[in-house]
Design an enzyme around this catalytic site. Structure first.
Site, PDB file in Angstrom:
ATOM      1  N   SER A 137       0.757  -1.044   0.064  1.00  0.00           N
ATOM      2  CA  SER A 137       0.020   0.156   0.023  1.00  0.00           C
ATOM      3  C   SER A 137       0.925   1.224  -0.025  1.00  0.00           C
ATOM      4  O   SER A 137       1.810   1.367   1.009  1.00  0.00           O
ATOM      5  CB  SER A 137      -0.966  -0.161   1.164  1.00  0.00           C
ATOM      6  OG  SER A 137      -1.549   1.244   1.322  1.00  0.00           O
ATOM      7  N   LYS A 163      -1.636  -1.110  -3.995  1.00  0.00           N
ATOM      8  CA  LYS A 163      -2.635  -0.161  -3.812  1.00  0.00           C
ATOM      9  C   LYS A 163      -2.063   1.204  -3.623  1.00  0.00           C
ATOM     10  O   LYS A 163      -0.902   1.211  -2.822  1.00  0.00           O
ATOM     11  CB  LYS A 163      -3.216  -0.614  -2.723  1.00  0.00           C
ATOM     12  CG  LYS A 163      -3.971   0.114  -1.637  1.00  0.00           C
ATOM     13  CD  LYS A 163      -4.758  -0.698  -0.626  1.00  0.00           C
ATOM     14  CE  LYS A 163      -4.852  -0.092   0.669  1.00  0.00           C
ATOM     15  NZ  LYS A 163      -5.751  -0.793   1.599  1.00  0.00           N
ATOM     16  N   LYS A 165      -3.162   5.167  -2.383  1.00  0.00           N
ATOM     17  CA  LYS A 165      -3.890   6.050  -1.607  1.00  0.00           C
ATOM     18  C   LYS A 165      -4.381   7.106  -2.617  1.00  0.00           C
ATOM     19  O   LYS A 165      -3.533   7.730  -3.524  1.00  0.00           O
ATOM     20  CB  LYS A 165      -3.032   6.768  -0.439  1.00  0.00           C
ATOM     21  CG  LYS A 165      -2.975   5.570   0.384  1.00  0.00           C
ATOM     22  CD  LYS A 165      -4.183   4.847   1.126  1.00  0.00           C
ATOM     23  CE  LYS A 165      -3.721   3.988   2.349  1.00  0.00           C
ATOM     24  NZ  LYS A 165      -4.904   3.634   2.842  1.00  0.00           N
ATOM     25  N   ASP A 190      -7.331   3.396  -2.804  1.00  0.00           N
ATOM     26  CA  ASP A 190      -7.939   3.427  -1.491  1.00  0.00           C
ATOM     27  C   ASP A 190      -8.095   5.011  -1.155  1.00  0.00           C
ATOM     28  O   ASP A 190      -7.060   5.729  -1.041  1.00  0.00           O
ATOM     29  CB  ASP A 190      -6.966   2.721  -0.618  1.00  0.00           C
ATOM     30  CG  ASP A 190      -7.601   2.800   0.972  1.00  0.00           C
ATOM     31  OD1 ASP A 190      -8.905   3.241   1.008  1.00  0.00           O
ATOM     32  OD2 ASP A 190      -7.080   2.128   1.836  1.00  0.00           O
ATOM     33  N   GLU A 215     -11.513   1.158  -2.790  1.00  0.00           N
ATOM     34  CA  GLU A 215     -11.526   0.966  -1.575  1.00  0.00           C
ATOM     35  C   GLU A 215     -12.130   2.071  -0.809  1.00  0.00           C
ATOM     36  O   GLU A 215     -11.822   3.110  -0.985  1.00  0.00           O
ATOM     37  CB  GLU A 215     -10.008   0.540  -0.988  1.00  0.00           C
ATOM     38  CG  GLU A 215     -10.138   0.193   0.425  1.00  0.00           C
ATOM     39  CD  GLU A 215      -8.968  -0.586   1.287  1.00  0.00           C
ATOM     40  OE1 GLU A 215      -8.200  -1.054   0.365  1.00  0.00           O
ATOM     41  OE2 GLU A 215      -8.799  -0.475   2.198  1.00  0.00           O
ATOM     42  N   ASP A 240     -13.511  -1.031   3.826  1.00  0.00           N
ATOM     43  CA  ASP A 240     -12.641  -1.058   4.879  1.00  0.00           C
ATOM     44  C   ASP A 240     -13.108  -0.584   6.099  1.00  0.00           C
ATOM     45  O   ASP A 240     -13.787  -1.224   6.931  1.00  0.00           O
ATOM     46  CB  ASP A 240     -11.127  -0.447   4.689  1.00  0.00           C
ATOM     47  CG  ASP A 240     -10.095  -0.271   5.684  1.00  0.00           C
ATOM     48  OD1 ASP A 240     -10.477  -0.570   6.591  1.00  0.00           O
ATOM     49  OD2 ASP A 240      -9.006   0.228   5.243  1.00  0.00           O
ATOM     50  N   LYS A 264      -9.706  -6.316   8.880  1.00  0.00           N
ATOM     51  CA  LYS A 264      -8.672  -5.873   9.717  1.00  0.00           C
ATOM     52  C   LYS A 264      -9.027  -6.378  11.128  1.00  0.00           C
ATOM     53  O   LYS A 264     -10.063  -5.861  11.644  1.00  0.00           O
ATOM     54  CB  LYS A 264      -8.270  -4.366   9.870  1.00  0.00           C
ATOM     55  CG  LYS A 264      -7.756  -3.774   8.477  1.00  0.00           C
ATOM     56  CD  LYS A 264      -7.404  -2.362   8.646  1.00  0.00           C
ATOM     57  CE  LYS A 264      -7.005  -1.842   7.232  1.00  0.00           C
ATOM     58  NZ  LYS A 264      -6.892  -0.489   7.219  1.00  0.00           N
ATOM     59  N   GLY A 292      -3.930  -3.822   6.648  1.00  0.00           N
ATOM     60  CA  GLY A 292      -2.847  -3.719   7.520  1.00  0.00           C
ATOM     61  C   GLY A 292      -2.912  -2.032   8.285  1.00  0.00           C
ATOM     62  O   GLY A 292      -3.517  -1.103   7.313  1.00  0.00           O
TER      63      GLY A 292
HETATM   64  O1  OSB Z   1      -6.741   2.249   4.550  1.00  0.00           O
HETATM   65  O2  OSB Z   1      -5.703   0.288   4.693  1.00  0.00           O
HETATM   66  C1  OSB Z   1      -5.812   1.458   5.162  1.00  0.00           C
HETATM   67  C2  OSB Z   1      -2.486   2.290   6.976  1.00  0.00           C
HETATM   68  C3  OSB Z   1      -3.182   2.840   7.873  1.00  0.00           C
HETATM   69  C4  OSB Z   1      -4.270   3.199   8.201  1.00  0.00           C
HETATM   70  C5  OSB Z   1      -5.232   2.950   7.102  1.00  0.00           C
HETATM   71  C6  OSB Z   1      -4.914   1.981   6.166  1.00  0.00           C
HETATM   72  C7  OSB Z   1      -3.532   1.910   5.851  1.00  0.00           C
HETATM   73  C8  OSB Z   1      -2.796   0.954   4.956  1.00  0.00           C
HETATM   74  C9  OSB Z   1      -1.306   0.693   5.213  1.00  0.00           C
HETATM   75  O3  OSB Z   1      -3.267   0.997   3.815  1.00  0.00           O
HETATM   76  C10 OSB Z   1      -1.445  -1.121   4.824  1.00  0.00           C
HETATM   77  C11 OSB Z   1      -0.137  -1.692   5.500  1.00  0.00           C
HETATM   78  O4  OSB Z   1       0.130  -1.801   6.643  1.00  0.00           O
HETATM   79  O5  OSB Z   1       0.713  -1.805   4.908  1.00  0.00           O
HETATM   80 MG    MG Z   2      -8.339   1.347   3.530  1.00  0.00          MG
END
Ligand code: OSB
Ligand code: MG
Length: 366
Positions: A137, A163, A165, A190, A215, A240, A264, A292
C-alpha cells in the site's frame, strides 16, 4: 520473579519511526506510535497490538481512548477471565465500541493460549494457507514521478499487487498516468472515505482504468451510499472503514455495498469477529484481503495467521518489515518466495518478541 500461577496483563506504548512517511487522504505519519499488550501466565507470555492512531482520523478510536479502556474495564475483564480468550471475547461484547482496544487483548490472549497448548495460531483458527500472497500500500507522494518510481521499485521486488492512496486532487489524473506507465499492473486504489455522494461521476470515470478495487470511497460508516455507487460503477468496491464487525459485513453483503472485504482484526474487534466474518465469507464466496495498519512485527505476525483462513484469497496489505521499519520488535519478515510471506510455524504467533526492544522504545507502560 513470577510465581507459578501468577496472571498478569500489561500495556506498553512504544514509538517506531517509519522508513517512509505514509500519507493518506486523512493525514500524514512519519512515525508510528504502537500500543502493545502482554499477557503472562507462569512461564508463558502472549503478545497483541492495538492499531488505534493518535487522532481519530481513520476511525473513532485513539491511543488515549484505548489506554483508558484497557485500564478501566478491559484489563480487569481479561484478569477476571483468567486470561482465557473465549471468555474475554464473549464478555467484552457487552462493552460497546472500543474494538481496537479489545482486539489487542484478544490477540495477546490467543497468543498465550497457543503457547500454552504448544500450537501455532493458524492451526487453532483453522487456517489453510502456509504462505500468504502479499501486496503493498503506497501513500500519497509529493509528485507523480515519485509515485511512478515507488511503484516500479515495489513491483520489481515482486509484490503481487499495488494499492495507491487517492484523495481529491490526487485521483483521476494520477491514476491515468500510472496506467499509462503500467498498462497491466494489478492496481487498487484506496480513498479512506474522502469522497461523498456528489462525486459519483468522478468515481464512475475511474472505470476505464480497470482497477482491482476502489477501496472505501465514501463515508467511513456508510453502507447505503456505497450500495448505490456499486450499482453505477464497474470497478469492484472494497470496504474497509465501514466494516466494523462481522455483523456489519453481513449487512454490507446483503445491501450489495461491497464486492471485496478488507478485514482488519483491530477494526472489527478481535479474533472471534474475524472467525465469524471468515465463516460468512466462506459461505458466500466473498473474497477477503487482510488489511494492515502499519503494524509492528507483533501485529504483522498475527495478521499472517489470520490471513491463512480460507476467504483471504486476495493479496494482503502485508509487506516486508523493511518497507515499514528499520528496527522492529520482532525478527524481520521477508518474502519466502517473491510476493509471499510464510505463516510462522512456532507456537502462538510463532515469532519471538524482543521484550528488550519493546522496553527500550517505551514511552509509557501500565
Ligand atoms: O486504509 O488500509 C488503510 C494504514 C493505516 C491506516 C489505514 C490504512 C493503511 C494502509 C497500510 O493502507 C497497509 C499496510 O499496513 O501496509
Ligand atoms: Mg483502507
Amino acid at each position: 520473579m513470577l510465581l507459578q500461577n501468577e496472571k498478569k496483563i500489561e500495556g506498553f506504548l512504544t514509538k517506531l519511526p517509519l522508513v517512509h512517511a505514509f500519507k493518506t487522504s486523512f493525514g500524514k505519519e512519519s512515525e508510528r506510535k504502537i500500543l502493545i499488550v502482554k499477557a503472562t501466565k507462569g512461564e508463558y507470555s502472549g503478545w497483541g497490538e492495538i492499531t488505534a492512531g493518535e487522532l481519530p482520523l481513520y476511525n473513532e478510536e485513539t491511543i488515549s481512548s484505548a489506554i483508558l479502556a484497557l485500564k478501566e474495564f478491559l484489563f480487569p475483564l481479561a484478569l477476571k477471565c483468567g486470561l482465557k480468550p473465549k471468555c474475554f471475547e464473549e464478555q467484552a461484547e457487552r462493552f460497546k465500541g472500543n474494538r481496537m482496544a479489545k482486539a489487542g487483548i484478544s490477540l495477546a490472549l490467543w497468543d498465550l493460549k497457543g503457547k500454552i497448548e504448544g500450537k501455532p495460531l493458524w492451526k487453532l483458527y483453522g487456517g489453510q494457507r502456509k504462505e500468504i500472497p502479499v501486496g503493498v500500500s503506497i501513500g500519497i507522494q509529493r509528485t507523480v514521478d515519485e509515485l511512478v518510481e515507488r511503484i516500479s521499485h515495489f513491483w520489481g521486488e515482486g509484490y503481487l499487487r499495488i494499492k495507491i492512496k487517492i484523495a481529491p486532487e490526487w485521483d483521476r489524473e494520477v491514476i491515468r498516468i500510472i496506467r499509462e506507465n503500467f498498462p497491466h499492473l494489478p492496481l487498487g486504489v484506496d480513498a479512506n472515505s474522502a469522497y461523498n455522494k456528489d462525486d459519483f461521476e468522478l468515481l464512475k470515470s475511474l472505470d476505464e482504468f480497470k482497477l482491482l478495487f476502489l477501496e472505501q470511497p465514501l463515508y467511513n460508516n456508510d453502507l447505503y451510499f456505497h450500495s448505490l455507487l456499486r450499482k453505477k460503477i464497474n470497478n469492484p468496491v472494497a470496504l474497509d472503514e465501514s466494516i466494523t464487525s462481522a455483523r456489519k459485513l453481513e449487512e454490507a453483503y446483503f445491501m450489495g455495498s461491497l464486492s471485496i472485504a478488507n478485514i482488519k482484526v483491530g477494526r472489527i474487534g478481535g479474533v472471534r469477529e474475524v472467525l465469524k466474518a471468515s465463516k460468512f465469507g466462506n459461505d458466500k464466496s466473498l473474497p477477503f484481503f487482510c488489511g494492515g495498519m502499519l503494524e509492528s512485527g507483533v501485529g504483522r505476525a498475527h495478521n499472517l495467521h489470520l490471513a491463512s483462513l480460507p476467504p483471504f484469497v486476495l493479496p494482503a496489505d502485508l509487506s516486508e518489515t523493511k518497507r515499514y521499519f528499520h528496527d522492529d520488535v520482532t525478527p524481520e519478515f521477508t518474502f519466502s518466495s517473491p510476493g509471499y510471506i510464510s505463516v510462522p510455524q512456532g507456537d502462538g504467533i510463532g515469532v519471538e518478541v524482543f521484550e528488550g526492544k519493546v522496553r527500550e522504545k517505551v514511552i509509557l507502560s501500565f
